[in-house]
Design a protein around this motif. Structure first.
Motif, PDB file in Angstrom:
ATOM      1  N   TYR A 112       0.830  -1.212   0.000  1.00 60.25           N
ATOM      2  CA  TYR A 112       0.000   0.000   0.000  1.00 60.25           C
ATOM      3  C   TYR A 112       0.863   1.260   0.000  1.00 60.25           C
ATOM      4  O   TYR A 112       0.632   2.201  -0.772  1.00 60.25           O
ATOM      5  N   LEU A 113       1.863   1.269   0.862  1.00 61.24           N
ATOM      6  CA  LEU A 113       2.711   2.453   0.970  1.00 61.24           C
ATOM      7  C   LEU A 113       3.523   2.683  -0.296  1.00 61.24           C
ATOM      8  O   LEU A 113       3.753   3.823  -0.704  1.00 61.24           O
ATOM      9  N   SER A 114       3.953   1.600  -0.922  1.00 61.10           N
ATOM     10  CA  SER A 114       4.702   1.718  -2.168  1.00 61.10           C
ATOM     11  C   SER A 114       3.857   2.363  -3.263  1.00 61.10           C
ATOM     12  O   SER A 114       4.292   3.299  -3.941  1.00 61.10           O
ATOM     13  N   ILE A 115       2.644   1.865  -3.428  1.00 60.20           N
ATOM     14  CA  ILE A 115       1.744   2.423  -4.442  1.00 60.20           C
ATOM     15  C   ILE A 115       1.453   3.893  -4.152  1.00 60.20           C
ATOM     16  O   ILE A 115       1.436   4.742  -5.050  1.00 60.20           O
ATOM     17  N   SER A 116       1.249   4.189  -2.880  1.00 56.58           N
ATOM     18  CA  SER A 116       0.958   5.566  -2.479  1.00 56.58           C
ATOM     19  C   SER A 116       2.118   6.500  -2.806  1.00 56.58           C
ATOM     20  O   SER A 116       1.925   7.597  -3.348  1.00 56.58           O
ATOM     21  N   GLN A 117       3.330   6.072  -2.500  1.00 56.03           N
ATOM     22  CA  GLN A 117       4.505   6.906  -2.757  1.00 56.03           C
ATOM     23  C   GLN A 117       4.692   7.156  -4.254  1.00 56.03           C
ATOM     24  O   GLN A 117       4.925   8.284  -4.690  1.00 56.03           O
ATOM     25  N   ILE A 118       4.596   6.097  -5.039  1.00 56.93           N
ATOM     26  CA  ILE A 118       4.866   6.215  -6.475  1.00 56.93           C
ATOM     27  C   ILE A 118       3.785   7.020  -7.190  1.00 56.93           C
ATOM     28  O   ILE A 118       4.073   7.873  -8.038  1.00 56.93           O
ATOM     29  N   SER A 119       2.530   6.772  -6.838  1.00 60.93           N
ATOM     30  CA  SER A 119       1.422   7.395  -7.569  1.00 60.93           C
ATOM     31  C   SER A 119       1.278   8.888  -7.300  1.00 60.93           C
ATOM     32  O   SER A 119       0.687   9.609  -8.105  1.00 60.93           O
ATOM     33  N   THR A 120       1.811   9.364  -6.184  1.00 64.65           N
ATOM     34  CA  THR A 120       1.634  10.784  -5.844  1.00 64.65           C
ATOM     35  C   THR A 120       2.897  11.614  -6.051  1.00 64.65           C
ATOM     36  O   THR A 120       2.931  12.788  -5.679  1.00 64.65           O
ATOM     37  N   ARG A 121       3.922  11.046  -6.665  1.00 63.88           N
ATOM     38  CA  ARG A 121       5.209  11.751  -6.717  1.00 63.88           C
ATOM     39  C   ARG A 121       5.148  13.017  -7.575  1.00 63.88           C
ATOM     40  O   ARG A 121       5.792  14.017  -7.252  1.00 63.88           O
ATOM     41  N   ARG A 122       4.383  13.009  -8.673  1.00 64.90           N
ATOM     42  CA  ARG A 122       4.312  14.186  -9.539  1.00 64.90           C
ATOM     43  C   ARG A 122       3.376  15.253  -8.973  1.00 64.90           C
ATOM     44  O   ARG A 122       3.604  16.448  -9.123  1.00 64.90           O
ATOM     45  N   ARG A 123       2.319  14.796  -8.323  1.00 63.02           N
ATOM     46  CA  ARG A 123       1.335  15.720  -7.772  1.00 63.02           C
ATOM     47  C   ARG A 123       1.958  16.646  -6.728  1.00 63.02           C
ATOM     48  O   ARG A 123       1.612  17.822  -6.621  1.00 63.02           O
TER      49      ARG A 123
END
Length: 285
Positions: A112-123
């Motif tokens: 969960y934390l991995s997906i969260s970190q990667i998916s929000t990096r540009r935002r």
């Protein structure tokens, strides 16, 4: 303990401390899988050793971030009341819980934390450029003066932000305390997303504030693990010293790095460890 093993633990602790300082975590997401996979520790022994070492991370990193005006001290103290209560609950639950379940919980949490970190990096960087962290703060944040600002060296400006959803953040922090003690983490891997994605705190300020908080959270759980005799006295010294070295170095580089790079790198690392933890939970050690 074998000198080579001690040196390897020192190196592991240094790497964990470096990542911990850069990302606002205690380093347990590296320490626990490494102790289990490479040094033959049981999951409960690894959790106990990690939670003690996490205290060293906070000591080494927190004061530096306060000096850099990165830390939101008021917000940290506000959330820590709930996190500490959760840490007591979590430590008591862990002692009675099957190891296989702990492996699976750790693995799923890391995914969960991995997906969260990667998916929000540009935002994150878009919000920094457009000053989108400024908005209407809620009533509790306004009364307690929780909104703040910090100097971002990578962006070359003072970043101002308003804190929102403080009630939800307080509840989530209690859960972070439970997870922290149960999985041997300082709680930073939960606290940083809570502050960053739920409460509108920029990533770097969330990292610094998390470092300020995790020592208190970890200390609560560490005392209980020590009381139950789960901490390996020979291993704790090299790991803790390594963590302090890495954490000290990490505080010098974090504010000069882009938030997107921090999130992407750590997200990929979390995926690797998540796979190993889940496999051990399913098939055993």
């Amino acid at each position: 303990m074998d000198p080579v093993a001690s040196l390897l633990m020192l190196l592991m602790g240094t790497i964990a401390g470096l990542f911990g300082a850069v990302l606002g975590v205690g380093g347990g997401v590296i320490i626990i899988p490494c102790l289990v996979m490479f040094f033959g520790f049981s999951i409960k022994e690894a959790i106990a050793l990690s939670i003690v070492s996490v205290v060293a991370t906070s000591i080494a990193g927190a004061s530096r971030y306060v000096d850099q005006r990165m830390t939101n001290v008021r917000l940290g103290m506000f959330l820590e009341t709930a996190t500490t209560a959760g840490a007591v609950s979590g430590a008591l639950l862990t002692i009675k819980m099957p190891s296989s379940l702990l492996y699976l919980m750790m693995g799923l949490l890391l995914i969960y934390l991995s997906i969260s970190q990667i998916s929000t990096r540009r935002r994150e960087e878009e919000k920094l450029r457009k000053d989108l962290f400024l908005g209407k703060e809620d009533e509790i944040a306004r009364k307690l003066g929780l909104s703040n600002s910090y100097p971002d060296l990578a962006e070359g400006k003072e970043v101002k932000y308003t804190v929102v959803r403080t009630k939800s953040g307080l509840i989530a922090s209690y859960l972070a305390g439970i997870i922290s003690a149960m999985l041997g983490l300082g709680g930073g891997i939960i606290k940083v997303p809570i502050m960053n994605q739920l409460m509108n705190v920029p990533m770097k300020a969330a990292v610094a504030t998390s470092k300020f908080m995790i020592g208190v959270t970890a200390s609560t759980g560490a005392l209980l693990y020590l009381a139950y005799g789960l901490v390996n006295g020979e291993a704790v010294a090299p790991v803790a010293v390594g963590v302090m070295i890495g954490a000290t170095a990490g505080t010098y580089v974090m504010n000069r790095m882009k938030a997107s790079f921090i999130k992407l790198t750590f997200g990929l690392l979390l995926l690797y460890f998540a796979y190993n933890m889940i496999m051990r939970g399913i098939y055993g050690s």
